[in-house]
Design a protein around this motif. Structure first.
Motif, PDB file in Angstrom:
ATOM      1  N   HIS A  55      37.448  31.421  84.260  1.00 59.94           N
ATOM      2  CA  HIS A  55      36.348  31.060  85.163  1.00 59.94           C
ATOM      3  C   HIS A  55      36.645  31.333  86.645  1.00 59.94           C
ATOM      4  N   SER A 107      35.992  40.663  75.896  1.00 60.84           N
ATOM      5  CA  SER A 107      35.026  39.997  76.789  1.00 60.84           C
ATOM      6  C   SER A 107      33.975  40.948  77.358  1.00 60.84           C
ATOM      7  N   ASN A 157      32.090  36.434  71.278  1.00 63.39           N
ATOM      8  CA  ASN A 157      31.657  36.476  72.685  1.00 63.39           C
ATOM      9  C   ASN A 157      31.013  37.837  72.978  1.00 63.39           C
ATOM     10  N   ALA A 241      35.321  31.826  75.278  1.00 66.44           N
ATOM     11  CA  ALA A 241      34.947  32.505  74.026  1.00 66.44           C
ATOM     12  C   ALA A 241      34.651  31.515  72.885  1.00 66.44           C
TER      13      ALA A 241
HETATM   14  P1  NAD Z   1      41.182  35.171  78.576  1.00 61.86           P
HETATM   15  O1  NAD Z   1      41.243  36.345  79.452  1.00 61.86           O
HETATM   16  O2  NAD Z   1      41.533  33.858  79.205  1.00 61.86           O
HETATM   17  O3  NAD Z   1      42.075  35.439  77.298  1.00 61.86           O
HETATM   18  C1  NAD Z   1      42.107  34.500  76.233  1.00 61.86           C
HETATM   19  C2  NAD Z   1      43.536  34.267  75.778  1.00 61.86           C
HETATM   20  O4  NAD Z   1      44.026  35.435  75.144  1.00 61.86           O
HETATM   21  C3  NAD Z   1      44.505  33.970  76.917  1.00 61.86           C
HETATM   22  O5  NAD Z   1      45.313  32.890  76.555  1.00 61.86           O
HETATM   23  C4  NAD Z   1      45.307  35.237  77.026  1.00 61.86           C
HETATM   24  O6  NAD Z   1      46.595  35.041  77.549  1.00 61.86           O
HETATM   25  C5  NAD Z   1      45.328  35.709  75.597  1.00 61.86           C
HETATM   26  N1  NAD Z   1      45.571  37.141  75.431  1.00 61.86           N
HETATM   27  C6  NAD Z   1      44.948  38.152  76.059  1.00 61.86           C
HETATM   28  N2  NAD Z   1      45.425  39.329  75.625  1.00 61.86           N
HETATM   29  C7  NAD Z   1      46.373  39.060  74.714  1.00 61.86           C
HETATM   30  C8  NAD Z   1      47.206  39.864  73.889  1.00 61.86           C
HETATM   31  N3  NAD Z   1      47.181  41.173  73.934  1.00 61.86           N
HETATM   32  N4  NAD Z   1      48.039  39.235  73.037  1.00 61.86           N
HETATM   33  C9  NAD Z   1      48.071  37.883  72.945  1.00 61.86           C
HETATM   34  N5  NAD Z   1      47.307  37.079  73.697  1.00 61.86           N
HETATM   35  C10 NAD Z   1      46.464  37.653  74.568  1.00 61.86           C
HETATM   36  O7  NAD Z   1      39.725  34.966  77.939  1.00 61.86           O
HETATM   37  P2  NAD Z   1      38.481  35.935  77.727  1.00 61.86           P
HETATM   38  O8  NAD Z   1      37.629  35.239  76.759  1.00 61.86           O
HETATM   39  O9  NAD Z   1      38.873  37.320  77.483  1.00 61.86           O
HETATM   40  O10 NAD Z   1      37.763  35.927  79.148  1.00 61.86           O
HETATM   41  C11 NAD Z   1      37.116  34.768  79.642  1.00 61.86           C
HETATM   42  C12 NAD Z   1      36.803  34.909  81.114  1.00 61.86           C
HETATM   43  O11 NAD Z   1      36.127  36.140  81.354  1.00 61.86           O
HETATM   44  C13 NAD Z   1      35.884  33.812  81.609  1.00 61.86           C
HETATM   45  O12 NAD Z   1      36.275  33.411  82.887  1.00 61.86           O
HETATM   46  C14 NAD Z   1      34.531  34.495  81.630  1.00 61.86           C
HETATM   47  O13 NAD Z   1      33.639  33.915  82.542  1.00 61.86           O
HETATM   48  C15 NAD Z   1      34.905  35.897  82.029  1.00 61.86           C
HETATM   49  N6  NAD Z   1      33.929  36.931  81.621  1.00 61.86           N
HETATM   50  C16 NAD Z   1      33.278  37.610  82.597  1.00 61.86           C
HETATM   51  C17 NAD Z   1      32.376  38.597  82.276  1.00 61.86           C
HETATM   52  C18 NAD Z   1      31.698  39.352  83.377  1.00 61.86           C
HETATM   53  O14 NAD Z   1      31.013  40.337  83.107  1.00 61.86           O
HETATM   54  N7  NAD Z   1      31.846  38.962  84.619  1.00 61.86           N
HETATM   55  C19 NAD Z   1      32.133  38.909  80.935  1.00 61.86           C
HETATM   56  C20 NAD Z   1      32.795  38.195  79.941  1.00 61.86           C
HETATM   57  C21 NAD Z   1      33.722  37.206  80.292  1.00 61.86           C
END
Ligand code: NAD
Length: 342
Positions: A55, A107, A157, A241
């Motif tokens: 966030h 994402s 997601n 997610a």
């Molecule tokens: P995140 O980036 O926090 O990742 C989720 C978890 O996965 C984390 O604990 C991370 O360390 C782990 N992880 C990532 N890659 C890994 C790998 N290769 N191996 C093992 N673990 C790994 O979560 P997310 O869901 O990807 O992103 C959420 C954030 O993205 C939120 O802040 C959301 O608002 C934002 N978002 C923004 C947009 C946009 O267009 N602006 C779109 C979607 C999401």
């Protein structure tokens, strides 16, 4: 850029952007991903910052900004999920530095010009062309360590972007096709990976589906689902997610009467008879979360969440009244099973 081993192209891409002093970003637990980038870039890296969190809180951005200035970075490389990409976007928009992203979740943030930032408990989203990253490198090898629970919720997601794109007012034939292909690729990727945890092909399908879904998110207006999840994440600190994963079937069921065609397309791409109940059943069969209560949300939070969500108008195929939202949130908090509506 897609494929296996595409990470190595980060060096030539930075060179093409005229950059030679990169700051590499990651989340705290995934400094190993940053190390893999550093191993490729060598002296072209002047620093790392492993402090990205969900966030995009502005305090973290300020800290990373100080680091970027201290090392005189001339570019940003984000390796990780949406949290890392969000921090990279926040830095790039403040500094004008070029931004290269290596996404490792689904994402879709890497292909949008949107940025959601959290200040004092409220998440505000803005859109600007400068927010869109300059280069995206999808290397399936970087995603092989993503644990199944994160893979599943991140995949859903991504699917949410495609589902809402199918009933967006400003959709086009092209975005409809991208959304349909995204749902098909993500569903097939999740089925295959659930059967074979080591399948690189399944991971490739997921990454490709996520890219398509991300282009939907960036290309057309999202509706109730994204608005609600944005409130739940920004104001109630729910995980991004997993929240999308629980909420999506409920929003689909609510919108179904006003979005028949979109739900029929979604059902076909999911390989189920009825999209909302079918998706909820698939998530349950894959071991994913099905109640907001399990994510820490309480029934007593429902009125405030409904109020915050309806505070400003948003696009949606069906009108959303405060009471509708309260009913939807109560069901989602309890994890009430959605009945098929055929
Ligand atoms: P995140 O980036 O926090 O990742 C989720 C978890 O996965 C984390 O604990 C991370 O360390 C782990 N992880 C990532 N890659 C890994 C790998 N290769 N191996 C093992 N673990 C790994 O979560 P997310 O869901 O990807 O992103 C959420 C954030 O993205 C939120 O802040 C959301 O608002 C934002 N978002 C923004 C947009 C946009 O267009 N602006 C779109 C979607 C999401």
């Amino acid at each position: 850029m897609f494929g296996s081993g595409t990470l190595r192209r980060v060096a030539s891409e930075l060179e093409r952007l005229g950059a030679s002093r990169a700051l590499v970003l990651s989340t705290p637990g995934r400094a190993d991903l940053a190390d893999r980038v550093v191993a490729v870039l060598g002296e072209a890296v002047v620093g790392t910052f492993a402090g990205a969190v969900m966030h995009t809180p502005v305090e973290v951005t300020e800290e990373a900004l100080s680091r970027a200035r201290a090392v005189s970075a001339d570019s940003i490389v984000s390796v990780g999920g949406g949290s890392t990409t969000g921090l990279g976007k926040a830095l790039a928009v403040r500094t004008g530095l070029p931004h290269v992203v290596l996404p490792t979740t689904y994402s879709g943030s890497e292909v949008t010009s949107m940025l959601g930032e959290t200040t004092e408990g409220e998440k505000v989203t803005r859109r600007a062309p400068e927010i869109l990253p300059d280069v995206v490198i999808y290397d399936v090898d970087l995603t092989l360590t993503l644990p199944w629970p994160v893979t599943l919720t991140s995949g859903i997601n991504a699917m949410a972007h495609a589902v809402e794109a199918l009933y967006a007012d400003d959709r086009t034939a092209r975005t409809e096709q991208q959304a349909t292909d995204a749902i098909t690729a993500i569903t097939s990727g999740l089925h295959d990976l659930h059967r074979d945890a080591d399948s690189t092909d399944a991971r490739s399908d997921l990454l490709y589906g996520a890219y398509l879904a991300g282009t939907c998110l960036g290309g057309v207006e999202m509706g109730l689902h994204h608005k609600l999840c944005h409130t739940l994440g920004g104001s109630f600190a729910l995980p991004h997610a997993p929240t999308h994963t629980v909420v999506l079937p409920y929003v689909m069921a609510f919108n179904q009467p006003a979005a028949d065609a979109a739900m029929a397309t979604t059902a076909k791409a999911l390989g189920v008879d009825d999209a909302p109940s079918g998706l909820q059943a698939l998530v349950a069969s894959w071991g994913g979360p099905t109640s907001l209560g399990d994510l820490g949300f309480r029934t007593s939070d429902v009125p405030r969440a409904a109020e915050l969500t309806t505070k400003r108008p948003f696009a949606n195929p069906r009108e959303v009244r405060h009471d509708d939202l309260v009913a939807l949130l109560v069901s989602a908090t309890d994890g009430t099973r959605i009945g098929a509506n055929r």
